[in-house]
Design a protein around this motif. Structure first.
Motif, PDB file in Angstrom:
ATOM      1  N   ALA A  83       0.818  -1.213   0.000  1.00 31.55           N
ATOM      2  CA  ALA A  83       0.000   0.000   0.000  1.00 31.55           C
ATOM      3  C   ALA A  83       0.852   1.263   0.000  1.00 31.55           C
ATOM      4  CB  ALA A  83      -0.939   0.003   1.196  1.00 31.55           C
ATOM      5  N   ILE A  84       1.991   1.241   0.698  1.00 34.07           N
ATOM      6  CA  ILE A  84       2.813   2.447   0.766  1.00 34.07           C
ATOM      7  C   ILE A  84       3.842   2.514  -0.357  1.00 34.07           C
ATOM      8  CG2 ILE A  84       2.526   2.506   3.265  1.00 34.07           C
ATOM      9  CD1 ILE A  84       5.462   1.737   3.530  1.00 34.07           C
ATOM     10  N   LEU A  85       3.986   1.407  -1.110  1.00 31.37           N
ATOM     11  CA  LEU A  85       4.975   1.399  -2.195  1.00 31.37           C
ATOM     12  C   LEU A  85       4.422   2.001  -3.478  1.00 31.37           C
ATOM     13  CD1 LEU A  85       6.633  -2.124  -1.767  1.00 31.37           C
ATOM     14  CD2 LEU A  85       7.492   0.097  -1.008  1.00 31.37           C
ATOM     15  N   GLY A  86       3.098   1.959  -3.645  1.00 31.09           N
ATOM     16  CA  GLY A  86       2.504   2.460  -4.884  1.00 31.09           C
ATOM     17  C   GLY A  86       2.877   3.899  -5.167  1.00 31.09           C
ATOM     18  N   SER A  87       2.678   4.780  -4.179  1.00 29.18           N
ATOM     19  CA  SER A  87       3.004   6.198  -4.381  1.00 29.18           C
ATOM     20  C   SER A  87       4.505   6.404  -4.498  1.00 29.18           C
ATOM     21  CB  SER A  87       2.445   7.029  -3.224  1.00 29.18           C
ATOM     22  OG  SER A  87       2.960   6.578  -1.982  1.00 29.18           O
ATOM     23  N   LEU A  88       5.287   5.583  -3.795  1.00 28.18           N
ATOM     24  CA  LEU A  88       6.750   5.699  -3.858  1.00 28.18           C
ATOM     25  C   LEU A  88       7.239   5.386  -5.271  1.00 28.18           C
ATOM     26  CD1 LEU A  88       9.540   5.992  -2.531  1.00 28.18           C
ATOM     27  CD2 LEU A  88       9.375   3.595  -1.841  1.00 28.18           C
ATOM     28  N   ILE A  89       6.723   4.322  -5.860  1.00 25.81           N
ATOM     29  CA  ILE A  89       7.140   3.936  -7.214  1.00 25.81           C
ATOM     30  C   ILE A  89       6.671   4.963  -8.237  1.00 25.81           C
ATOM     31  CG2 ILE A  89       6.801   2.205  -9.029  1.00 25.81           C
ATOM     32  CD1 ILE A  89       6.717   0.076  -6.822  1.00 25.81           C
ATOM     33  N   SER A  90       5.471   5.516  -8.042  1.00 28.32           N
ATOM     34  CA  SER A  90       4.952   6.495  -9.002  1.00 28.32           C
ATOM     35  C   SER A  90       5.789   7.770  -9.019  1.00 28.32           C
ATOM     36  CB  SER A  90       3.497   6.829  -8.669  1.00 28.32           C
ATOM     37  OG  SER A  90       3.399   7.536  -7.441  1.00 28.32           O
ATOM     38  N   VAL A  91       6.414   8.103  -7.889  1.00 28.24           N
ATOM     39  CA  VAL A  91       7.214   9.333  -7.804  1.00 28.24           C
ATOM     40  C   VAL A  91       8.676   9.080  -8.171  1.00 28.24           C
ATOM     41  CG1 VAL A  91       8.041  11.149  -6.255  1.00 28.24           C
ATOM     42  CG2 VAL A  91       5.693  10.323  -6.063  1.00 28.24           C
ATOM     43  N   TYR A  92       9.269   8.016  -7.635  1.00 22.73           N
ATOM     44  CA  TYR A  92      10.706   7.802  -7.795  1.00 22.73           C
ATOM     45  C   TYR A  92      11.057   6.640  -8.728  1.00 22.73           C
ATOM     46  CZ  TYR A  92      10.979  10.886  -3.750  1.00 22.73           C
ATOM     47  OH  TYR A  92      10.866  11.960  -2.906  1.00 22.73           O
ATOM     48  N   GLY A  93      10.050   5.915  -9.225  1.00 24.38           N
ATOM     49  CA  GLY A  93      10.324   4.807 -10.110  1.00 24.38           C
ATOM     50  C   GLY A  93      10.823   3.585  -9.347  1.00 24.38           C
ATOM     51  N   ALA A 136      -5.850  -0.718   4.550  1.00 22.51           N
ATOM     52  CA  ALA A 136      -6.879  -1.518   3.885  1.00 22.51           C
ATOM     53  C   ALA A 136      -7.640  -0.682   2.861  1.00 22.51           C
ATOM     54  CB  ALA A 136      -7.841  -2.096   4.919  1.00 22.51           C
ATOM     55  N   VAL A 137      -7.954   0.560   3.223  1.00 24.50           N
ATOM     56  CA  VAL A 137      -8.648   1.457   2.299  1.00 24.50           C
ATOM     57  C   VAL A 137      -7.770   1.749   1.082  1.00 24.50           C
ATOM     58  CG1 VAL A 137      -9.584   3.787   2.005  1.00 24.50           C
ATOM     59  CG2 VAL A 137     -10.075   2.510   4.085  1.00 24.50           C
ATOM     60  N   ILE A 138      -6.471   1.997   1.325  1.00 30.46           N
ATOM     61  CA  ILE A 138      -5.546   2.284   0.220  1.00 30.46           C
ATOM     62  C   ILE A 138      -5.454   1.090  -0.731  1.00 30.46           C
ATOM     63  CG2 ILE A 138      -3.123   2.721  -0.358  1.00 30.46           C
ATOM     64  CD1 ILE A 138      -2.911   4.334   2.223  1.00 30.46           C
ATOM     65  N   ILE A 139      -5.370  -0.119  -0.159  1.00 29.90           N
ATOM     66  CA  ILE A 139      -5.307  -1.330  -0.998  1.00 29.90           C
ATOM     67  C   ILE A 139      -6.563  -1.434  -1.858  1.00 29.90           C
ATOM     68  CG2 ILE A 139      -5.348  -3.850  -0.959  1.00 29.90           C
ATOM     69  CD1 ILE A 139      -3.598  -3.740   1.535  1.00 29.90           C
ATOM     70  N   ALA A 140      -7.725  -1.244  -1.248  1.00 32.70           N
ATOM     71  CA  ALA A 140      -8.988  -1.363  -1.984  1.00 32.70           C
ATOM     72  C   ALA A 140      -9.083  -0.306  -3.082  1.00 32.70           C
ATOM     73  CB  ALA A 140     -10.167  -1.241  -1.020  1.00 32.70           C
ATOM     74  N   LEU A 141      -8.743   0.945  -2.757  1.00 34.00           N
ATOM     75  CA  LEU A 141      -8.805   2.011  -3.763  1.00 34.00           C
ATOM     76  C   LEU A 141      -7.811   1.764  -4.893  1.00 34.00           C
ATOM     77  CD1 LEU A 141      -9.131   5.214  -1.525  1.00 34.00           C
ATOM     78  CD2 LEU A 141     -10.923   4.034  -2.793  1.00 34.00           C
ATOM     79  N   GLY A 142      -6.652   1.199  -4.529  1.00 35.58           N
ATOM     80  CA  GLY A 142      -5.625   0.935  -5.534  1.00 35.58           C
ATOM     81  C   GLY A 142      -6.003  -0.163  -6.514  1.00 35.58           C
ATOM     82  N   GLN A 143      -7.012  -0.970  -6.179  1.00 37.06           N
ATOM     83  CA  GLN A 143      -7.419  -2.078  -7.046  1.00 37.06           C
ATOM     84  C   GLN A 143      -8.694  -1.804  -7.827  1.00 37.06           C
ATOM     85  OE1 GLN A 143      -5.579  -4.905  -7.732  1.00 37.06           O
ATOM     86  NE2 GLN A 143      -4.118  -3.554  -6.688  1.00 37.06           N
ATOM     87  N   THR A 150     -11.029  -0.318 -15.497  1.00 36.67           N
ATOM     88  CA  THR A 150     -11.043   1.109 -15.836  1.00 36.67           C
ATOM     89  C   THR A 150      -9.628   1.664 -15.845  1.00 36.67           C
ATOM     90  OG1 THR A 150     -11.424   1.599 -13.496  1.00 36.67           O
ATOM     91  CG2 THR A 150     -13.357   1.470 -14.922  1.00 36.67           C
ATOM     92  N   HIS A 151      -9.513   2.971 -16.067  1.00 34.39           N
ATOM     93  CA  HIS A 151      -8.201   3.625 -16.094  1.00 34.39           C
ATOM     94  C   HIS A 151      -8.242   4.887 -15.249  1.00 34.39           C
ATOM     95  CE1 HIS A 151      -4.404   5.271 -17.446  1.00 34.39           C
ATOM     96  NE2 HIS A 151      -5.024   6.380 -17.833  1.00 34.39           N
ATOM     97  N   SER A 152      -7.215   5.058 -14.431  1.00 36.70           N
ATOM     98  CA  SER A 152      -7.107   6.263 -13.606  1.00 36.70           C
ATOM     99  C   SER A 152      -5.681   6.771 -13.650  1.00 36.70           C
ATOM    100  CB  SER A 152      -7.517   5.974 -12.160  1.00 36.70           C
ATOM    101  OG  SER A 152      -6.643   5.016 -11.580  1.00 36.70           O
ATOM    102  N   GLU A 153      -5.488   7.975 -13.144  1.00 38.28           N
ATOM    103  CA  GLU A 153      -4.157   8.584 -13.115  1.00 38.28           C
ATOM    104  C   GLU A 153      -3.929   9.197 -11.735  1.00 38.28           C
ATOM    105  OE1 GLU A 153      -4.023  11.404 -16.258  1.00 38.28           O
ATOM    106  OE2 GLU A 153      -3.998   9.899 -17.860  1.00 38.28           O
ATOM    107  N   GLY A 154      -2.654   9.256 -11.344  1.00 37.54           N
ATOM    108  CA  GLY A 154      -2.309   9.856 -10.051  1.00 37.54           C
ATOM    109  C   GLY A 154      -1.329   9.003  -9.289  1.00 37.54           C
ATOM    110  N   GLY A 155      -0.612   9.635  -8.375  1.00 38.36           N
ATOM    111  CA  GLY A 155       0.394   8.919  -7.598  1.00 38.36           C
ATOM    112  C   GLY A 155      -0.184   8.142  -6.430  1.00 38.36           C
ATOM    113  N   SER A 156      -1.160   8.744  -5.739  1.00 40.26           N
ATOM    114  CA  SER A 156      -1.744   8.084  -4.571  1.00 40.26           C
ATOM    115  C   SER A 156      -3.106   7.501  -4.919  1.00 40.26           C
ATOM    116  CB  SER A 156      -1.913   9.088  -3.424  1.00 40.26           C
ATOM    117  OG  SER A 156      -2.886  10.066  -3.751  1.00 40.26           O
TER     118      SER A 156
END
Length: 547
Positions: A83-93, A136-143, A150-156
């Motif tokens: 859950a915390i790696l998604g935004s990290l990868i989106s910003v720093y690769g 848990a909320v972040i995991i659910a929103l991320g999926q 569908t398709h979405s955009e954004g780091g978090s």
């Protein structure tokens, strides 16, 4: 630490034989069956790939299991970490994530060396429950994308959710059907069967079979490389050291989350097995594991409660269970790679949605809300919101700070009860003593004397006005801080100026020590301190020197 670890190994493998080896092997293979769909799902959930999740589970199982502080601990990728790696990868690769994981490994090794394994005890339970629900909320929103096609955009996760306002939200119903099938299967699968074959594995197998047989046009995990050394991995010789300062905060978040997950998992499994976790050794194992993982192209790993619980229930005997689970996954990767590449992302999203729901500590949540523990509810809600809106480090810092503020507020509630001296109640009939204390008052003080309640201390002078003797019963005062001691010193000096005799009774050791250091003993003299109010009333004290 080293000698303790060797003693732990000797105890663990004492009397080891073929029967125990067979139990370890079966437990390891059982855990591998549970870990396979989760490893694939958490790799995707982290913003990486299913292959990376699988490699992470294998390397963590081999390295961390060998060094763990508890034979029952099974480590690998987890939903909370993903859950915390998604935004990290989106910003720093990916390279930024690898470097942050490596730095987190260093921090965990330092924590082990500095014996910081008990720090998690200072994090309040509602804070842990809050950040778990936030994750848990972040995991659910991320999926949502994988679940609905569908398709979405954004780091978090929040940014992705908000992007639907401009990008639109048009579900692919085939994708939704596959995801819902997995969710319903996991929700209604009989528990007694789940103990034999995990519902998540059956769901993924059936979803994959349907995708292959009917040629469903939905997203799949893609190619699974048949190697542990992934092409995209951390290269120590090519590290961009300029990124290090920016990655320190994410690395700290990864290390803190690892500590919390691994040590709480170990505490739970330790209670179930009766074998206490060696916290510092576990931190060392996690540190070494997370130093090694980026070199293979893996994401950060922690001890996983679900897999650890399966290991314990399956009869794990030693740390070889974790090693066998890793070897089982390795065999699956090489043998089943052509099939695994057809696993639908919708199926993994279904697994993650159910996992997100179940990872909430519903029993604890119902408990604090049903019993109306306002402080606990506040810590839970604030930590959960901060986890979703900001990040784990901010959430835990805010949650702990709020907990400390609420604790100080509770501790600062000082209770002072006043009572006129009635010598008949203490069965004293000496005329001289009765005459001496005919205008005396007792103030019973309960609670610590702190900077936050000095206003209550100052009120004592007002309530005692008109008396010639004041007895302060301080048996219920566990501690006195500097601010309260200074206030009390000023108060007592003022009362003496008003020709009032002041006596202090029943001080605990810590409070008496502060009275000496603050100068109260010098002001009143040793003779003004008694073991109890009753003892003081038996003493025909002279009036105050200024009386």
């Amino acid at each position: 630490m080293g000698s303790e670890f060797l003693r732990q190994l000797r105890r663990e493998f004492a009397g080891y034989n073929g029967q125990k080896l067979a139990k370890d092997l079966m437990a390891g293979l059982t855990v591998a069956a549970v870990a396979l769909p989760l490893a694939l799902a958490f790799g995707v959930s982290a913003g990486a790939t299913a292959a990376i999740g699988l490699v992470t589970a294998i390397i963590a199982g081999l390295v961390i299991s060998a060094l763990t502080g508890g034979y029952y601990q099974i480590s690998g990728p987890t939903g909370a970490m993903a859950a915390i790696l998604g935004s990290l990868i989106s910003v720093y690769g990916m390279q930024g994530m690898f470097l942050a994981a490596f730095l987190a490994g260093i921090l965990l090794v330092l924590a082990a060396v500095l014996h910081l394994g008990n720090l998690t005890a200072f994090v309040p339970a509602p804070v842990i429950t809050g950040f778990t629900s936030g994750i848990a909320v972040i995991i659910a929103l991320g999926q949502v994308d994988n679940f609905f096609g569908t398709h979405s955009e954004g780091g978090s996760a929040v940014e992705k959710l908000l992007s639907y306002r401009t990008l639109g939200f048009s579900p692919d119903w085939t994708t939704v059907a596959v995801a819902l099938f997995v969710v319903l299967l996991m929700a209604f699968f009989p528990k007694k069967w789940n103990a034999v074959v995990p519902a998540s594995l059956i769901g993924i197998v059936l979803a994959t079979a349907a995708t292959m047989l009917f040629g469903l046009d939905i997203a799949t995990v893609g190619e699974i490389p048949q190697t542990l050394l992934l092409e995209d991995r951390l290269n120590l010789s090519a590290i961009d050291w300029g990124m290090v300062p920016a990655l320190l905060a994410p690395a700290f978040s990864i290390a803190v989350l690892n500590m919390l997950e691994s040590l709480l998992c170990g505490a739970s499994a330790g209670r179930a097995t009766g074998v206490k976790l060696n916290n510092d050794q576990e931190l060392l194992a996690q540190g070494v594991g997370n130093l090694v993982l980026p070199l293979f192209g893996g994401i950060p790993a922690t001890a996983a409660l679900a897999r650890t619980s399966v290991a314990v229930r399956s009869g794990a005997q030693t740390r070889l269970t974790g090693v066998f689970h890793a070897l089982g996954l390795l065999i699956m990767m090489f043998v089943l790679a052509p099939v695994i590449q057809h696993v639908p992302l919708a199926g993994l999203a279904g697994v993650l949605m159910v996992t997100a729901w179940r990872m909430n500590e519903w029993h604890a949540i119902r408990y604090i809300f049903s019993h109306k523990f306002k402080g606990a509810v506040a810590k839970f809600i604030v930590t959960m919101v901060c986890t979703i809106v900001f990040d784990l480090t901010v959430a835990i810092a805010v949650g702990v700070a709020l907990g400390l503020i609420l604790m100080v507020a509770r501790l600062s509630k000082l209770q002072v009860n006043y009572e006129r001296v009635d010598m008949s109640r203490v069965k004293i009939d000496n005329p001289a003593l009765i005459a001496r204390y005919d205008n005396a008052m007792v103030a019973y003080i309960t609670g610590p004397l702190l900077f936050a309640n000095i206003g209550t201390v100052e009120e004592i002078a007002e309530r005692a006005a008109g008396c010639d003797t004041l007895l302060l019963s301080m048996r219920g005062v566990p501690m006195v801080d500097v601010s309260a001691a200074q206030t009390l010193l000023t108060l007592l000096d003022s009362l003496r100026e008003q020709r009032m005799d002041v006596v202090l009774c029943g001080l605990p050791t810590a409070a008496m020590t502060m009275m000496r250091r603050a100068g109260v003993v010098d002001l009143l003299g040793e003779e003004a301190f008694y073991w109890s109010v009753e003892r003081a009333l038996l003493d025909l004290r002279p009036r105050s020197p200024k009386a």
